[in-house]
Scaffold this active site. Sequence first.
Site, PDB file in Angstrom:
ATOM      1  CG  ASP A 183      -1.863  -1.045   1.111  1.00 55.02           C
ATOM      2  OD1 ASP A 183      -2.132  -1.859   0.167  1.00 55.02           O
ATOM      3  OD2 ASP A 183      -2.708  -1.483   2.173  1.00 55.02           O
ATOM      4  CG  ASN A 283      -4.022   6.009   3.470  1.00 53.78           C
ATOM      5  OD1 ASN A 283      -5.148   5.561   2.655  1.00 53.78           O
ATOM      6  ND2 ASN A 283      -3.308   5.193   4.018  1.00 53.78           N
ATOM      7  CD  GLU A 284      -3.294   8.184   7.451  1.00 55.15           C
ATOM      8  OE1 GLU A 284      -4.375   7.229   7.393  1.00 55.15           O
ATOM      9  OE2 GLU A 284      -2.285   7.970   7.268  1.00 55.15           O
ATOM     10  CG  ASP A 313      -1.938  10.477  22.996  1.00 60.18           C
ATOM     11  OD1 ASP A 313      -1.514  11.393  23.811  1.00 60.18           O
ATOM     12  OD2 ASP A 313      -1.712   9.640  23.013  1.00 60.18           O
ATOM     13  CB  THR A 324      -9.291   0.398   5.589  1.00 60.99           C
ATOM     14  OG1 THR A 324      -8.656   1.010   4.747  1.00 60.99           O
ATOM     15  CG2 THR A 324     -10.663   0.271   5.617  1.00 60.99           C
ATOM     16  CB  ALA A 325      -4.885   3.736   6.957  1.00 63.24           C
ATOM     17  CE1 TYR A 326      -2.996   6.257  14.695  1.00 67.16           C
ATOM     18  CE2 TYR A 326      -1.757   8.022  13.446  1.00 67.16           C
ATOM     19  CZ  TYR A 326      -2.097   7.315  14.748  1.00 67.16           C
ATOM     20  OH  TYR A 326      -1.631   7.841  15.850  1.00 67.16           O
TER      21      TYR A 326
END
Length: 446
Positions: A183, A283-284, A313, A324-326
């Site tokens: 990915d 992604n983010e 945090d 679907t990642a972090y």
Amino acid sequence: MEQENMTVNKALSPGAAAYGCSACHGDETWSYSHPIRGRAKSRSLSASPALGSTREFRRTRSLHGPCPVTTFGPKACVLQNPQTIMHIQDPASQRLTWNKAPKSVLVIKKMRDASLLQPFKELCTYLMEENNMIVYVEKKVLEDPAIASDESFGAVKKKFCTFREDYDDISNRIDFIICLGGDGTLLYASSLFQGSVPPVMAFHLGSLGFLTPFSFENFQSQVTQVIEGNAAVVLRSRLKVRVVKELREKKTAVHNGLGENGSRPVGLDMDVEKQAMQYQVLNEVVIDRGPSSYLSNVDVYLDGHLITTVQGDGVIVSTPTGSTAYAAAAGASMIHPNVPAIMITPICPHSLSFRPIVVPAGVELKIMLSPEARNTAWVSFDGRKRQEIRHGDSISITTSCYPLPSICVRDPVSDWFESLAQCLHWNVRKKQAHFEEEEEEEEEEG
């Protein structure tokens, strides 16, 4: 009242002009054969006229999803926005096509992985010799000792077109992209194109492979199918991120309140200049507290309105692809890439009532350090370009108009759920054992 009804019926008569949906920019039109309680018969882009009539249409499969009815009762309606740019599209109808036959391809290989050398050579040889394609590769890929010392690959290597990241602009030279890796390889390919992205075909040769649906075993037939334009595609939305930083420089050198000539300067104010940077993120965007032991404290604005202060945090702003990642690891829901949305997910929030939220894709988020924040924050974009955010700096995030077209093996829905099952082991559990027939009869008798 009768006169008003007659006016409406006249407007909806068969001879009336077709009605255009402004939300779809005229992509779909409606023509009325007879009034049906305020709802009109719909014509899709793929519909064909019925026999013997030019006004009646049979709805088959639409390129766009059905436009919602925006009239409520006889006189109420939604105010139409002429600047609207978003419409809902049927995911199954998204197919790749070429205006002209593709001639150039960018091959991106995962670095520092010896197992990918042979697939890389086979793919490049096939593209050049069998399809007469112009192959672009990154210059550092050819500097790999295993490739540089391979004499059998020398004839193909001489035909490569090379480029360097952040130095050479190849955005208008590439027809489509092939990724060999995991990915992270696809995320890297996205970062190379800050504008329009060519179609991406990703082969699963890495560790996870959630975004890489293709297997390399029969790559020849799959690549040929893509070149011919017969493939499904999913448009993965990206985030357009603008980071504005304040660059402060003192007017004069000051030591103990005195200038260089021993005189007290007129003012100790600082020249504030703005530096703006823009990124396209697949992604983010992650804002965290960095190396500090204090909680991060950032204000989140939505379309100019302060909606909350994130104390914890950090916070994750992600696309549906990044859900679907972090974001998933931080407790967010998993969203299909075709859903137009932006996710806001706190990282270990100090307030337990702060749950992940989903906002419409068209909004603009702005994130800044809170005035009472004890420390600075750090931001990264798809895990890259990490930098510090200080007081006065701002991060503006909205949906980009340049999505990443990812080629599917079957279709967007099937590929996504298969990735969930294989990569994340979604909903995998030990199943309950069924009752034996004798046990069921004993229970019924008892």
